[in-house]
Design a protein around this motif. Structure first.
Motif, PDB file in Angstrom:
ATOM      1  N   ASN A  83       0.837  -1.185   0.000  1.00  0.00           N
ATOM      2  CA  ASN A  83       0.000   0.000   0.000  1.00  0.00           C
ATOM      3  C   ASN A  83       0.880   1.246   0.000  1.00  0.00           C
ATOM      4  O   ASN A  83       2.109   1.144  -0.089  1.00  0.00           O
ATOM      5  CB  ASN A  83      -0.994  -0.023   1.175  1.00  0.00           C
ATOM      6  CG  ASN A  83      -0.322   0.036   2.537  1.00  0.00           C
ATOM      7  OD1 ASN A  83       0.837   0.410   2.672  1.00  0.00           O
ATOM      8  ND2 ASN A  83      -1.073  -0.346   3.565  1.00  0.00           N
ATOM      9  N   ILE A  89      -0.870  -6.059   2.651  1.00  0.00           N
ATOM     10  CA  ILE A  89      -2.148  -6.304   3.308  1.00  0.00           C
ATOM     11  C   ILE A  89      -2.803  -7.525   2.681  1.00  0.00           C
ATOM     12  O   ILE A  89      -2.456  -7.923   1.573  1.00  0.00           O
ATOM     13  CB  ILE A  89      -3.089  -5.084   3.223  1.00  0.00           C
ATOM     14  CG1 ILE A  89      -3.389  -4.724   1.774  1.00  0.00           C
ATOM     15  CG2 ILE A  89      -2.521  -3.903   3.967  1.00  0.00           C
ATOM     16  CD1 ILE A  89      -4.464  -3.677   1.606  1.00  0.00           C
ATOM     17  N   HIS A  90      -3.753  -8.091   3.389  1.00  0.00           N
ATOM     18  CA  HIS A  90      -4.501  -9.240   2.885  1.00  0.00           C
ATOM     19  C   HIS A  90      -5.203  -8.821   1.596  1.00  0.00           C
ATOM     20  O   HIS A  90      -5.995  -7.892   1.585  1.00  0.00           O
ATOM     21  CB  HIS A  90      -5.521  -9.677   3.932  1.00  0.00           C
ATOM     22  CG  HIS A  90      -6.297 -10.888   3.527  1.00  0.00           C
ATOM     23  ND1 HIS A  90      -6.570 -11.887   4.407  1.00  0.00           N
ATOM     24  CD2 HIS A  90      -6.844 -11.267   2.364  1.00  0.00           C
ATOM     25  CE1 HIS A  90      -7.267 -12.835   3.806  1.00  0.00           C
ATOM     26  NE2 HIS A  90      -7.452 -12.464   2.552  1.00  0.00           N
ATOM     27  N   ASP A 116      -3.655 -11.850   6.323  1.00  0.00           N
ATOM     28  CA  ASP A 116      -3.475 -10.896   7.421  1.00  0.00           C
ATOM     29  C   ASP A 116      -2.176 -11.133   8.179  1.00  0.00           C
ATOM     30  O   ASP A 116      -1.447 -10.202   8.492  1.00  0.00           O
ATOM     31  CB  ASP A 116      -4.648 -10.984   8.405  1.00  0.00           C
ATOM     32  CG  ASP A 116      -5.903 -10.359   7.845  1.00  0.00           C
ATOM     33  OD1 ASP A 116      -5.803  -9.398   7.054  1.00  0.00           O
ATOM     34  OD2 ASP A 116      -6.995 -10.834   8.199  1.00  0.00           O
TER      35      ASP A 116
END
Length: 134
Positions: A83, A89-90, A116
Motif C-alpha cells: 500500500n 495487506i490481505h 493478514d
C-alpha cells in the motif's frame, strides 16, 4: 510470513515495486511458474481511465503466453502487494484475474497470496470453484 522467501515470492515483491499505481497507490506484483518450469512476472499498470487498468496477474499471464504460446499452463502463482505506506495487506486476486488464471490452470494449480498474518496457500479450484468455460 515464512523466514525464507521462495523464488516466486522474491520476484513478485521485486516487480510490485515497479508497478504504475499513481491513482490507487496500491502496488501489486505477481509471479507465475509454468508447467515447463519457466517463471514470468507482472505488475499492475493503472490508467487515468480506470477501466483500462491491468492487474499484475493478467500481465504475468500475458508475459507467459508471449514467451510460451497458447499452450502455456500455470503450475503455481504468487501475488503480493504494497500500500502507500509500503505495507502488505490481505488481498486475494480479483475475480477477473481468477478467471484469466483459471483458463491456463488446472483445479490443483497452487495459488499463494498475502493474508493478514501469513501467506494464504490455496488452489485454483478453491479460489474459483465455478469458473466460466466454453
Amino acid at each position: 510470513m515464512s523466514a525464507e522467501m521462495t523464488d516466486l515470492e522474491k520476484l513478485a515483491e521485486h516487480v510490485a515495486k515497479n508497478a504504475y499505481s499513481p491513482y490507487s497507490t496500491f502496488s501489486v506484483g505477481a509471479a507465475i511458474r509454468t508447467t515447463s518450469g519457466n517463471v514470468y512476472s507482472g505488475c499492475n499498470v493503472e490508467n487515468v481511465s480506470s477501466g483500462l487498468t491491468v492487474c499484475a496477474e493478467r500481465n504475468a499471464v500475458g508475459a507467459a503466453i508471449a514467451a510460451e504460446g497458447k499452450s502455456m499452463r500455470i503450475e503455481e502463482v504468487f501475488v503480493t502487494n504494497f500500500n502507500a505506506e509500503g505495507a502488505t495487506i490481505h488481498c486475494s486476486p480479483c475475480g477477473a484475474c481468477r478467471q484469466v488464471m483459471a483458463e491456463f490452470s488446472t483445479p490443483d494449480t497452487k495459488v499463494i497470496y498475502r493474508g493478514d498474518e501469513d501467506n494464504i496457500v490455496t488452489t485454483m479450484g478453491q479460489l474459483l470453484p465455478d469458473g466460466f468455460t466454453l
